[in-house]
Scaffold this active site. Structure first.
Site, PDB file in Angstrom:
ATOM      1  N   ASN A 150      38.883 111.857  60.933  1.00 52.22           N
ATOM      2  CA  ASN A 150      39.303 110.569  60.370  1.00 52.22           C
ATOM      3  C   ASN A 150      40.307 110.704  59.225  1.00 52.22           C
ATOM      4  O   ASN A 150      41.217 109.896  59.088  1.00 52.22           O
ATOM      5  CB  ASN A 150      38.082 109.742  59.939  1.00 52.22           C
ATOM      6  CG  ASN A 150      37.289 110.400  58.850  1.00 52.22           C
ATOM      7  OD1 ASN A 150      37.091 111.610  58.861  1.00 52.22           O
ATOM      8  ND2 ASN A 150      36.836 109.631  57.891  1.00 52.22           N
ATOM      9  N   GLU A 461      29.562 117.588  47.404  1.00 53.51           N
ATOM     10  CA  GLU A 461      30.858 118.225  47.175  1.00 53.51           C
ATOM     11  C   GLU A 461      31.412 117.686  45.857  1.00 53.51           C
ATOM     12  O   GLU A 461      30.763 116.902  45.170  1.00 53.51           O
ATOM     13  CB  GLU A 461      31.805 117.889  48.327  1.00 53.51           C
ATOM     14  CG  GLU A 461      31.321 118.451  49.655  1.00 53.51           C
ATOM     15  CD  GLU A 461      32.310 118.229  50.784  1.00 53.51           C
ATOM     16  OE1 GLU A 461      32.768 117.087  50.959  1.00 53.51           O
ATOM     17  OE2 GLU A 461      32.605 119.205  51.493  1.00 53.51           O
TER      18      GLU A 461
HETATM   19  P1  NAD Z   1      31.692 115.295  64.754  1.00 54.66           P
HETATM   20  O1  NAD Z   1      30.367 115.586  64.176  1.00 54.66           O
HETATM   21  O2  NAD Z   1      31.775 114.965  66.194  1.00 54.66           O
HETATM   22  O3  NAD Z   1      32.696 116.508  64.541  1.00 54.66           O
HETATM   23  C1  NAD Z   1      33.008 117.021  63.267  1.00 54.66           C
HETATM   24  C2  NAD Z   1      33.482 118.443  63.412  1.00 54.66           C
HETATM   25  O4  NAD Z   1      32.402 119.245  63.866  1.00 54.66           O
HETATM   26  C3  NAD Z   1      34.589 118.638  64.437  1.00 54.66           C
HETATM   27  O5  NAD Z   1      35.491 119.603  63.954  1.00 54.66           O
HETATM   28  C4  NAD Z   1      33.842 119.133  65.656  1.00 54.66           C
HETATM   29  O6  NAD Z   1      34.616 119.881  66.546  1.00 54.66           O
HETATM   30  C5  NAD Z   1      32.785 120.000  65.002  1.00 54.66           C
HETATM   31  N1  NAD Z   1      31.592 120.256  65.804  1.00 54.66           N
HETATM   32  C6  NAD Z   1      31.082 119.507  66.805  1.00 54.66           C
HETATM   33  N2  NAD Z   1      29.962 120.074  67.281  1.00 54.66           N
HETATM   34  C7  NAD Z   1      29.746 121.198  66.557  1.00 54.66           C
HETATM   35  C8  NAD Z   1      28.741 122.200  66.551  1.00 54.66           C
HETATM   36  N3  NAD Z   1      27.709 122.160  67.392  1.00 54.66           N
HETATM   37  N4  NAD Z   1      28.820 123.193  65.656  1.00 54.66           N
HETATM   38  C9  NAD Z   1      29.835 123.238  64.781  1.00 54.66           C
HETATM   39  N5  NAD Z   1      30.829 122.338  64.742  1.00 54.66           N
HETATM   40  C10 NAD Z   1      30.781 121.309  65.614  1.00 54.66           C
HETATM   41  O7  NAD Z   1      32.296 114.128  63.868  1.00 54.66           O
HETATM   42  P2  NAD Z   1      33.654 113.355  64.080  1.00 54.66           P
HETATM   43  O8  NAD Z   1      33.481 112.405  65.217  1.00 54.66           O
HETATM   44  O9  NAD Z   1      34.777 114.321  64.097  1.00 54.66           O
HETATM   45  O10 NAD Z   1      33.768 112.540  62.713  1.00 54.66           O
HETATM   46  C11 NAD Z   1      33.200 111.297  62.506  1.00 54.66           C
HETATM   47  C12 NAD Z   1      31.928 111.416  61.706  1.00 54.66           C
HETATM   48  O11 NAD Z   1      32.173 112.097  60.485  1.00 54.66           O
HETATM   49  C13 NAD Z   1      31.355 110.073  61.315  1.00 54.66           C
HETATM   50  O12 NAD Z   1      29.962 110.099  61.503  1.00 54.66           O
HETATM   51  C14 NAD Z   1      31.682 109.979  59.842  1.00 54.66           C
HETATM   52  O13 NAD Z   1      30.834 109.144  59.091  1.00 54.66           O
HETATM   53  C15 NAD Z   1      31.565 111.390  59.416  1.00 54.66           C
HETATM   54  N6  NAD Z   1      32.274 111.627  58.162  1.00 54.66           N
HETATM   55  C16 NAD Z   1      31.552 111.853  57.038  1.00 54.66           C
HETATM   56  C17 NAD Z   1      32.198 112.030  55.821  1.00 54.66           C
HETATM   57  C18 NAD Z   1      31.440 112.277  54.541  1.00 54.66           C
HETATM   58  O14 NAD Z   1      32.047 112.713  53.588  1.00 54.66           O
HETATM   59  N7  NAD Z   1      30.150 112.007  54.487  1.00 54.66           N
HETATM   60  C19 NAD Z   1      33.595 111.997  55.769  1.00 54.66           C
HETATM   61  C20 NAD Z   1      34.293 111.752  56.955  1.00 54.66           C
HETATM   62  C21 NAD Z   1      33.632 111.580  58.147  1.00 54.66           C
END
Ligand code: NAD
Length: 480
Positions: A150, A461
């Site tokens: 995002n 963080e």
């Molecule tokens: P996601 O969990 O699908 O993926 C995030 C990252 O993790 C990607 O790089 C993905 O390839 C990797 N990943 C996926 N499966 C994995 C595994 N088994 N082991 C290690 N890495 C793995 O999330 P997304 O769809 O990319 O992002 C959206 C989500 O992120 C939303 O839920 C949003 O709220 C959250 N988010 C949180 C924050 C925060 O600071 N709390 C900030 C931004 C986004």
């Protein structure tokens, strides 16, 4: 077609097994580049490079690490236009947002932790005449930094900067959905002379490279930002190995609007909090609760502003609302708009897919959408949608507002809109959220602890919290 390669040991390297994923431009729905689909074989190369680099990087005086990071921040600023355009194409976000938020913050993140490297200090515990303790803080070693789509470069740099500042070598994995700016960032690392192996960037999907990365025995800590389900899977993988981990996860953030708020400013800011970046910021408000005496007035003013948001080509400077990041995410968000209606909600603004003319005819555009009439416990009010869909409901009093706000599994961010400062303080202490904003939203001071409670994460963080995460404290006790 352009190929996005890994960055290992200071060089661009094709994936060992020669596999690639397609990379789509969300505004057009077209494939425009290919991404290395890395796996455990590529990981071994990165681990070897990081191992070779680790001791020298850790031994470098923090001032020297700081100077290199300052150069990197300056390089991001110089490449800001290239990066903003790349982010807009790769993610679908408006180019003005990419420039003013993503690129600005990416440079700021690196500069902030470059400064922190020279300011970080450790504790001393004096035992009077008996002795003294001092604490050493040493780098953890090789660390994994995994980021979502995002705010691609913004969140990528937010993780790697404190890891590097504290003397760790990094293996980073950007989202496979938005890999382009991390790829450009690799080139900037070469240009400013970051030593080989200090940062390595592996591209590819979660199962193919994310999972092996967190699982690798030589990787000593994992800093992850993404969805709560992925966070749980990572915790389940690394906890038995007793690795350090920090998880920044999803949210279902409320906005509490009281009758005594500064009305005009509140309407404007709550609209911004709901729909910035197409509602795809973990901190975006998705549940707006308004004190019943001003509910109708607030709702009308809110809808009036939402309907002025300009939807368009992300590369058009005047666009305020771009495309959603992928076909899958577009389908997910649209399915929640339909679900909202099945759950008894009434769409009072937006709700439709948008077909633009010209090059964006096949893009993933959805109107900013507001729904009312939903129950507190329905799925749309409980589950993270992470898109331009927001619900609005009246509340009766402070107690009702508090119970509604706290009534989901998430606890990332909340904003309170009221001129009654006692009420704001009272509520702040009772709200189960890691971040409370009062009469503002997304006002950031990078020194503050950042993160969520409950299903929104573990650990924090920001500032010295991040510096502490990426170091091991070692107490040295001396008896006089
Ligand atoms: P996601 O969990 O699908 O993926 C995030 C990252 O993790 C990607 O790089 C993905 O390839 C990797 N990943 C996926 N499966 C994995 C595994 N088994 N082991 C290690 N890495 C793995 O999330 P997304 O769809 O990319 O992002 C959206 C989500 O992120 C939303 O839920 C949003 O709220 C959250 N988010 C949180 C924050 C925060 O600071 N709390 C900030 C931004 C986004």
């Amino acid at each position: 077609m352009q190929k996005i390669h890994n960055y290992i040991n200071g060089e661009f390297i094709a994936p060992v097994d020669g596999k690639y994923l397609d990379n789509y431009e969300p505004a057009t729905g077209q494939i425009y580049s290919q991404i290395a689909q890395s796996n455990a074989n590529d990981l071994e190369l990165a681990v070897k490079a990081a191992e070779l680099a680790q001791q020298d990087w850790a031994d470098l005086p923090s001032e020297q690490r700081s100077i290199l990071l300052m150069k990197l921040a300056a390089a991001i600023e110089s490449a800001s236009e290239e990066l903003a355009k790349a982010e807009a194409i790769d993610n679908g976000k408006p180019i003005s947002f990419a420039r003013n938020v993503d690129c600005y913050r990416s440079a700021a993140n690196i500069r902030f932790f470059a400064n922190a490297a020279t300011q970080f200090s450790t504790d001393c515990h004096d035992m009077g005449k008996i002795g003294v303790n001092y604490t050493l803080r040493q780098p953890v070693g090789i660390v994994a930094c995994i980021s979502p789509w995002n705010l691609p470069l913004y969140l990528f740099t937010w993780k790697i900067a404190p890891a590097l500042a504290t003397g760790n070598c990094v293996i980073a994995k950007p989202s496979e959905i938005t890999p382009m700016t991390a790829f450009i960032f690799s080139r900037l690392c070469i240009e400013v002379g970051i030593p080989k192996g200090v940062i390595n960037i592996l591209h590819g999907s979660g199962p193919s490279i994310g999972a092996p990365l967190v699982d690798h025995p030589k990787v000593k800590a994992v800093s992850f930002t993404g969805g709560s389900a992925t966070g749980r899977a990572i915790a389940a993988s690394v906890a038995p190995k007793l690795k350090k981990f920090s998880l920044e996860l999803g949210g279902k953030n409320p906005s509490l609007v009281f009758a005594d708020c500064n009305f005009e400013a509140t309407v404007k800011e709550v609209v911004r909090s709901a729909f910035s970046n197409q509602g795809q910021i973990c901190l975006c408000a998705s549940r707006i609760y308004v004190e019943q005496s001003i509910y109708e007035k607030f709702k009308s003013a809110f809808v009036e502003l939402v309907e002025q948001i300009k939807i368009g080509d992300p590369l058009d400077e005047t666009t305020q609302h771009g495309a959603l990041v992928s076909q899958a995410h577009f389908d997910k968000v649209y399915s929640y708009i339909q679900l909202a209606q099945q759950e008894g909600g009434k769409i009072i603004s937006g709700g439709k897919k948008v077909t633009l003319s010209g090059r964006c005819g096949k893009g993933y555009f959805i109107e900013p959408t507001l729904v009312e009439g939903l129950s507190d416990d329905c799925r749309v009010n409980q589950e993270e949608v992470f898109g331009p869909l927001c619900s609005i409901q009246p509340f009766i009093d402070e107690k009702d507002a508090l119970s509604k706000a706290n009534g989901t599994e998430y606890g990332l961010a909340v904003s309170i809109w009221s001129q009654d400062i006692s009420r704001c303080h009272r509520l702040s202490s009772q709200l189960d959220f890691g971040i409370v904003w009062i009469n503002t939203w997304l006002l950031r001071d990078l020194r503050t602890p950042f993160g969520g409670m409950k299903s929104s994460g573990m650990g924090r963080e920001g500032g010295f919290e991040a510096m502490r995460f990426f170091t091991e404290p070692k107490n040295v006790c001396i008896k006089y």
